[in-house]
Design an enzyme around this catalytic site. Structure first.
Site, mmCIF file in Angstrom:
data_model
loop_
_atom_site.group_PDB
_atom_site.id
_atom_site.type_symbol
_atom_site.label_atom_id
_atom_site.label_comp_id
_atom_site.label_asym_id
_atom_site.label_seq_id
_atom_site.Cartn_x
_atom_site.Cartn_y
_atom_site.Cartn_z
ATOM 1 N N HIS A 53 0.818 -1.207 0.000
ATOM 2 C CA HIS A 53 0.000 0.000 0.000
ATOM 3 C C HIS A 53 0.855 1.262 0.000
ATOM 4 O O HIS A 53 2.046 1.224 0.289
ATOM 5 C CB HIS A 53 -0.987 0.022 1.182
ATOM 6 C CG HIS A 53 -0.344 0.058 2.543
ATOM 7 N ND1 HIS A 53 -0.131 -1.071 3.311
ATOM 8 C CD2 HIS A 53 0.135 1.087 3.282
ATOM 9 C CE1 HIS A 53 0.438 -0.728 4.458
ATOM 10 N NE2 HIS A 53 0.616 0.588 4.472
ATOM 11 N N HIS A 113 4.029 7.373 3.457
ATOM 12 C CA HIS A 113 4.948 6.232 3.379
ATOM 13 C C HIS A 113 4.507 5.272 2.285
ATOM 14 O O HIS A 113 3.397 5.390 1.768
ATOM 15 C CB HIS A 113 5.031 5.490 4.724
ATOM 16 C CG HIS A 113 3.765 4.800 5.160
ATOM 17 N ND1 HIS A 113 2.776 5.437 5.873
ATOM 18 C CD2 HIS A 113 3.318 3.534 4.968
ATOM 19 C CE1 HIS A 113 1.786 4.582 6.121
ATOM 20 N NE2 HIS A 113 2.077 3.423 5.574
ATOM 21 N N GLU A 153 7.756 1.370 4.931
ATOM 22 C CA GLU A 153 7.214 0.385 5.868
ATOM 23 C C GLU A 153 7.452 -0.994 5.277
ATOM 24 O O GLU A 153 7.148 -1.229 4.106
ATOM 25 C CB GLU A 153 5.698 0.631 6.043
ATOM 26 C CG GLU A 153 5.010 -0.367 6.964
ATOM 27 C CD GLU A 153 3.502 -0.111 7.099
ATOM 28 O OE1 GLU A 153 2.947 0.713 6.342
ATOM 29 O OE2 GLU A 153 2.885 -0.755 7.969
HETATM 30 CO CO CO Z 1 1.085 1.605 6.236
#
Ligand code: CO
Length: 140
Positions: free
Chosen positions: A7, A80, A129
């Protein structure tokens, strides 16, 4: 080492307005209900797309790390990106061996699996991440 792009995280000042934008203006048809992830100081919702997800994150609580980001970017913005890895502990060790600053210990992320973040100063200005993939439980 990195697997699929899972994502893209977008910090937003108001998650209900952001959901309405993705649904009513961009035409997204599948968006999860907002949920609180208190230890990470966020309320989040996922916009499901055929190619992956957009994670909308609104600050939750007075110490949310998103507050600082929104102070600099009042309208919100890209916060992110998240890549999947097979094993978060192996990934963390490998990243440290390669000189990356890993921010904290693995902790439960919005998808219920362990995540860590890499310092953007070591990653071309991007907060990355790493998220452990869901284990394949097809045997059940
Ligand atoms: Co995230």
């Amino acid at each position: 080492m990195i697997g699929p792009l899972n994502h893209v995280g977008i910090a937003v000042p108001n998650i209900e307005k952001a959901i309405a934008f993705y649904r009513d203006v961009l035409g997204a048809t599948s968006i999860t209900e907002p949920k609180v992830l208190a230890p990470q100081g966020v309320t989040y919702a996922f916009v499901d797309l055929p190619s992956g997800q957009v994670e909308l994150i609104e600050p939750y609580g007075d110490t949310s790390p998103i507050l600082k980001f929104l102070a600099k970017n009042p309208k919100g913005g890209q916060h992110h990106i998240c890549f999947e890895v097979d094993d978060i502990h192996n990934a963390k060790a490998l990243m440290e061996k390669r000189g990356m600053r890993v921010l904290g210990e693995p902790r439960i992320g919005a998808h219920g699996t362990l995540v860590v973040f890499l310092h953007p100063g070591d990653a071309g200005g991007v907060l990355i991440e790493l998220m452990e993939s869901h284990k394949n439980d097809a045997a059940q």
